[in-house]
Scaffold this active site. Structure first.
Site, short mmCIF file in Angstrom:
data_model
loop_
_atom_site.label_atom_id
_atom_site.label_comp_id
_atom_site.label_asym_id
_atom_site.label_seq_id
_atom_site.Cartn_x
_atom_site.Cartn_y
_atom_site.Cartn_z
CD GLU A 127 91.69 54.14 28.20
OE1 GLU A 127 91.69 55.24 28.78
OE2 GLU A 127 92.34 53.93 27.16
CG ASP B 258 73.96 39.02 7.04
OD1 ASP B 258 73.36 38.53 8.01
OD2 ASP B 258 73.96 38.50 5.91
CG ASP C 90 72.20 44.97 5.39
OD1 ASP C 90 71.87 44.10 4.56
OD2 ASP C 90 73.28 44.95 5.99
#
Length: 377
Positions: free
Chosen positions: A307, A14, A12
């Site tokens: 983090e 998008d 695919d």
């Protein structure tokens, strides 16, 4: 879990190869504001993977817009075309296409977008269009995904049996179409915290960086080094802020947290996972660093965070100091853990991997990057 061996790949576009989500949000915010409405993303799950007409119809109906679907499309289409040049490839997309092409693995591109739109998007990504033996747009078949027609047509044009195809998708309609075509399906969910919805796929991965092609008998990637994947380096910096208080309390691992404010685009661009590189503190020097980006499922964060753990024993806190990070590689996807002990063990394993890798010349040379030593303007 057993998987079939395959000989070709159908991709695919998008949300799988291109990061179109941000463009969709931007355009819908603009157009809906003209009607006094505010796009809040609540329809994201409904429209992902659908044809443009179906997606537009959902927005018109759910927001009660005083226009037809066709009129709405005429308003958003020019804005989308203006944005195609700004769409970035998703992490791992270029690597995957180049790898499959270099090993002569036949590739097809099958998207619900119109063919003209596909061609426009591909034109901004060097070498992509010529890598696909087959390209099929939603306007070239009678019914788009979740119908299997597009994938079956791709297999026919590739001159292969559908069962020998591996589909790589990001949406529920894509999974449904791939399984209805009796193909193997790997999904990289566009909606990251909704991965439980994608169980019909043969495998769910958090990003293309985690794709293990050898599981389907395809040539494996050979670019991992000492348990790490080298990346195009990227930078991030800002003042150190107080985190959740759990770094030292629950884990015994003091992280030097950065505020996610101002980094929403960057956070959306990089998949949740564990990265590593170098950290610069203007008054203290440059240190090895391992870093998580994500929602930390064990603690069920409500927002995606950054983090970093500076791999050095400091004698005191340094909140408010300017931290500069240079990220050079990737270790693993974000994962959930059954116990706190297993989470802590994995984090320490990540530390060992990062420390070892950063001694390799491939990564150690970046320690001298001027960005790490320059004071924040």
């Amino acid at each position: 879990m057993t998987t079939k061996l395959v000989s070709c790949v159908i991709l695919d576009l998008d949300g799988t190869l291109l990061n179109t989500d941000g463009v969709v949000d931007k355009v819908l915010k603009i157009v809906l504001s003209n009607y006094g409405k505010e796009w809040d993303g609540r329809e994201a799950l409904k429209i992902v993977g659908k044809t443009p007409f179906e997606s537009a119809a959902d927005v018109v109906q759910d927001y009660g817009l005083p226009c037809s679907t066709t009129e709405f499309i005429s308003q958003i289409s020019p804005l989308f075309y203006d944005q195609w040049c700004n769409i970035k490839e998703l992490p791992g997309a270029n690597r995957l296409i180049k790898h499959l092409k270099s090993h002569d693995v036949p590739m097809a591109l099958a998207s619900n977008s119109p063919r003209e739109s596909i061609e426009a998007k591909l034109s901004y990504h060097d070498g992509w269009k010529s890598s696909f033996s087959v390209i099929i747009g939603g306007d070239e078949v009678r019914t788009g995904k979740p119908s299997p027609e597009m994938f079956l047509e791709a297999a026919r044009r590739l001159n292969v049996e559908p069962s020998s195809c591996l589909v790589i998708e990001d949406s529920l309609p894509g999974i449904t179409a791939g399984k209805a075509a009796e193909m193997e399906v790997v999904v990289v969910p566009s909606l990251r915290k909704q991965s439980h919805l994608y169980s019909a796929a043969d495998m769910v991965i958090s990003s293309l960086l985690d794709l293990q092609l050898e599981k389907w008998g395809l040539p494996p990637f050979e670019d991992w080094v000492e348990g790490t994947l080298p990346l195009d380096r990227w930078y991030i910096g800002g003042p150190i802020v107080k985190g959740f208080g759990r770094g030292s309390k629950a884990l015994g691992i003091p992280t030097a947290n950065l505020s996610p404010e101002g980094y929403s685009d960057l956070l959306a661009e990089h998949p949740a996972g564990v990265y590593f590189g170098w950290a610069g503190l203007s008054t203290r020097g440059v240190f090895k660093m391992v870093m998580s980006i994500g929602w930390n499922p064990y603690f069920n964060n409500k927002e995606k965070t950054i983090e970093p753990w500076l791999l050095h024993d400091f004698n005191e806190d340094f909140y408010g100091e300017e931290l500069r990070l240079l990220i050079v590689g990737y270790i693993r996807p974000e994962a959930n853990f059954p116990t706190l002990e297993s989470l802590i063990a994995k984090i320490h394993e990540d530390r060992r991997v990062a420390e070892r890798a950063l001694d390799i010349p491939l990564y150690s040379s970046y320690k001298n990057d001027s960005y790490l030593r320059s004071s924040h303007e």
